[in-house]
Design an enzyme around this catalytic site. Sequence first.
Site, PDB file in Angstrom:
ATOM      1  N   CYS A 107       4.261  20.341  -6.731  1.00 38.79           N
ATOM      2  CA  CYS A 107       5.424  19.652  -7.297  1.00 38.79           C
ATOM      3  C   CYS A 107       6.403  20.694  -7.850  1.00 38.79           C
ATOM      4  O   CYS A 107       5.986  21.551  -8.650  1.00 38.79           O
ATOM      5  CB  CYS A 107       4.943  18.727  -8.418  1.00 38.79           C
ATOM      6  SG  CYS A 107       6.283  18.057  -9.402  1.00 38.79           S
TER       7      CYS A 107
ATOM      8  N   HIS B 126       0.814  -1.221   0.000  1.00 34.03           N
ATOM      9  CA  HIS B 126       0.000   0.000   0.000  1.00 34.03           C
ATOM     10  C   HIS B 126       0.842   1.264   0.000  1.00 34.03           C
ATOM     11  O   HIS B 126       0.332   2.339   0.286  1.00 34.03           O
ATOM     12  CB  HIS B 126      -0.966   0.001   1.201  1.00 34.03           C
ATOM     13  CG  HIS B 126      -2.042  -1.016   1.068  1.00 34.03           C
ATOM     14  ND1 HIS B 126      -2.879  -1.367   2.098  1.00 34.03           N
ATOM     15  CD2 HIS B 126      -2.428  -1.775   0.006  1.00 34.03           C
ATOM     16  CE1 HIS B 126      -3.738  -2.281   1.677  1.00 34.03           C
ATOM     17  NE2 HIS B 126      -3.475  -2.556   0.419  1.00 34.03           N
TER      18      HIS B 126
HETATM   19  P1  OAD Z   1      -7.555  -3.010  10.409  1.00 31.32           P
HETATM   20  O1  OAD Z   1      -7.618  -1.841  11.355  1.00 31.32           O
HETATM   21  O2  OAD Z   1      -8.670  -3.251   9.446  1.00 31.32           O
HETATM   22  O3  OAD Z   1      -7.411  -4.348  11.257  1.00 31.32           O
HETATM   23  C1  OAD Z   1      -6.459  -4.417  12.288  1.00 31.32           C
HETATM   24  C2  OAD Z   1      -6.442  -5.853  12.760  1.00 31.32           C
HETATM   25  O4  OAD Z   1      -5.407  -5.985  13.724  1.00 31.32           O
HETATM   26  C3  OAD Z   1      -7.749  -6.263  13.440  1.00 31.32           C
HETATM   27  O5  OAD Z   1      -8.137  -7.535  12.936  1.00 31.32           O
HETATM   28  C4  OAD Z   1      -7.360  -6.342  14.927  1.00 31.32           C
HETATM   29  O6  OAD Z   1      -8.080  -7.375  15.580  1.00 31.32           O
HETATM   30  C5  OAD Z   1      -5.907  -6.693  14.826  1.00 31.32           C
HETATM   31  N1  OAD Z   1      -5.094  -6.282  15.960  1.00 31.32           N
HETATM   32  C6  OAD Z   1      -5.279  -5.236  16.789  1.00 31.32           C
HETATM   33  N2  OAD Z   1      -4.270  -5.178  17.699  1.00 31.32           N
HETATM   34  C7  OAD Z   1      -3.433  -6.210  17.406  1.00 31.32           C
HETATM   35  C8  OAD Z   1      -2.214  -6.694  17.963  1.00 31.32           C
HETATM   36  N3  OAD Z   1      -1.633  -6.091  19.022  1.00 31.32           N
HETATM   37  N4  OAD Z   1      -1.631  -7.782  17.407  1.00 31.32           N
HETATM   38  C9  OAD Z   1      -2.203  -8.412  16.347  1.00 31.32           C
HETATM   39  N5  OAD Z   1      -3.367  -7.995  15.765  1.00 31.32           N
HETATM   40  C10 OAD Z   1      -3.955  -6.920  16.307  1.00 31.32           C
HETATM   41  O7  OAD Z   1      -6.161  -2.884   9.624  1.00 31.32           O
HETATM   42  P2  OAD Z   1      -5.751  -3.648   8.312  1.00 31.32           P
HETATM   43  O8  OAD Z   1      -6.287  -5.028   8.273  1.00 31.32           O
HETATM   44  O9  OAD Z   1      -4.284  -3.490   8.164  1.00 31.32           O
HETATM   45  O10 OAD Z   1      -5.646   0.266   3.344  1.00 31.32           O
HETATM   46  O11 OAD Z   1      -6.481  -2.768   7.173  1.00 31.32           O
HETATM   47  C11 OAD Z   1      -6.234  -3.122   5.829  1.00 31.32           C
HETATM   48  C12 OAD Z   1      -6.227  -1.861   5.007  1.00 31.32           C
HETATM   49  O12 OAD Z   1      -7.435  -1.103   5.230  1.00 31.32           O
HETATM   50  C13 OAD Z   1      -5.121  -0.879   5.360  1.00 31.32           C
HETATM   51  O13 OAD Z   1      -3.907  -1.223   4.752  1.00 31.32           O
HETATM   52  C14 OAD Z   1      -5.668   0.393   4.779  1.00 31.32           C
HETATM   53  C15 OAD Z   1      -7.086   0.306   5.292  1.00 31.32           C
HETATM   54  O14 OAD Z   1      -7.955   1.022   4.505  1.00 31.32           O
HETATM   55  C16 OAD Z   1      -5.536   1.404   2.598  1.00 31.32           C
HETATM   56  O15 OAD Z   1      -5.455   2.486   3.145  1.00 31.32           O
HETATM   57  C17 OAD Z   1      -5.530   1.182   1.136  1.00 31.32           C
END
Ligand code: OAD
Length: 240
Positions: A143, A115
């Site tokens: 820019c 990303h």
């Molecule tokens: P999310 O905020 O959707 O999910 C975070 C995940 O981490 C959840 O499933 C939590 O349960 C878990 N979590 C929280 N604390 C944790 C810990 N200490 N250890 C392990 N897991 C933990 O974030 P992403 O899945 O990364 O994209 O979101 C995916 C994408 O959505 C991001 O890259 C971003 C967002 O929109 C873009 O901006 C294109």
Amino acid sequence: MELIDRLRSARRVAVLTGAGVSAESGVPTFRDAQSGLWAQYRPEDLATPQAFQKQPSLVWEWYAWRRELVSQVEPNAGHLALAQMERLIPEFTVVTQNVDRLHKKAGSLNVIELHGDLQQIRCSKEGTIVENWVETGRVPPCCPACGDLLRPNVVWFGESLPEEALRSAWETARKSEIFLSIGTSTIVEPAASLPWFALQNGAIVLEVNPNPTPLSEAAHFTLNGAAGVVLPELVRTVWG
Ligand code: OAD
């Protein structure tokens, strides 16, 4: 335990990480209700080309705030454990949805940033990375080459992912014997399909997340805990 034996003898391991792996570094996740970035804003208000078109300064300020925050945090024990695993396993690749550079800061060398990179700024028109842009007070800055608006070098909703990064992420998932899915809600495509693709290609899938996700049922192993606790424990148990 089967997982321990498989990790000990594994030659090709792939990892997908999400915001959860950086949570213990103090970087807010997106969808966690209490601390989530989306708690006070809606994604479509901030992380889309349309939002940038409509309110460029709001979008720029939100990313400037995230850049500032991320520049002050350190990798946590989860990032460090993954960097250690890379030194213990012949082929080890971290595919991350995070844009905070914390895997690299922790010493991981083989990192695919699906990303983009929050600390990088690019020209909205040419797409070229602009290294030494200056804060001119104008928000967003322009820019220096063409005068168009500068923007963060991150993927927004509705935008395609960097081609080479995505291609190598699919290839990494396809070849993996073990696929670790860590700290991601496994919702946002195409990243969310990587663990499933690995599964279809015969990989053993391990999920590390305190909460269930759409992948949990299908994973061979789920460790319901914080990455910063579970991963160092896993390294100690498998490699002593
Ligand atoms: P999310 O905020 O959707 O999910 C975070 C995940 O981490 C959840 O499933 C939590 O349960 C878990 N979590 C929280 N604390 C944790 C810990 N200490 N250890 C392990 N897991 C933990 O974030 P992403 O899945 O990364 O994209 O979101 C995916 C994408 O959505 C991001 O890259 C971003 C967002 O929109 C873009 O901006 C294109």
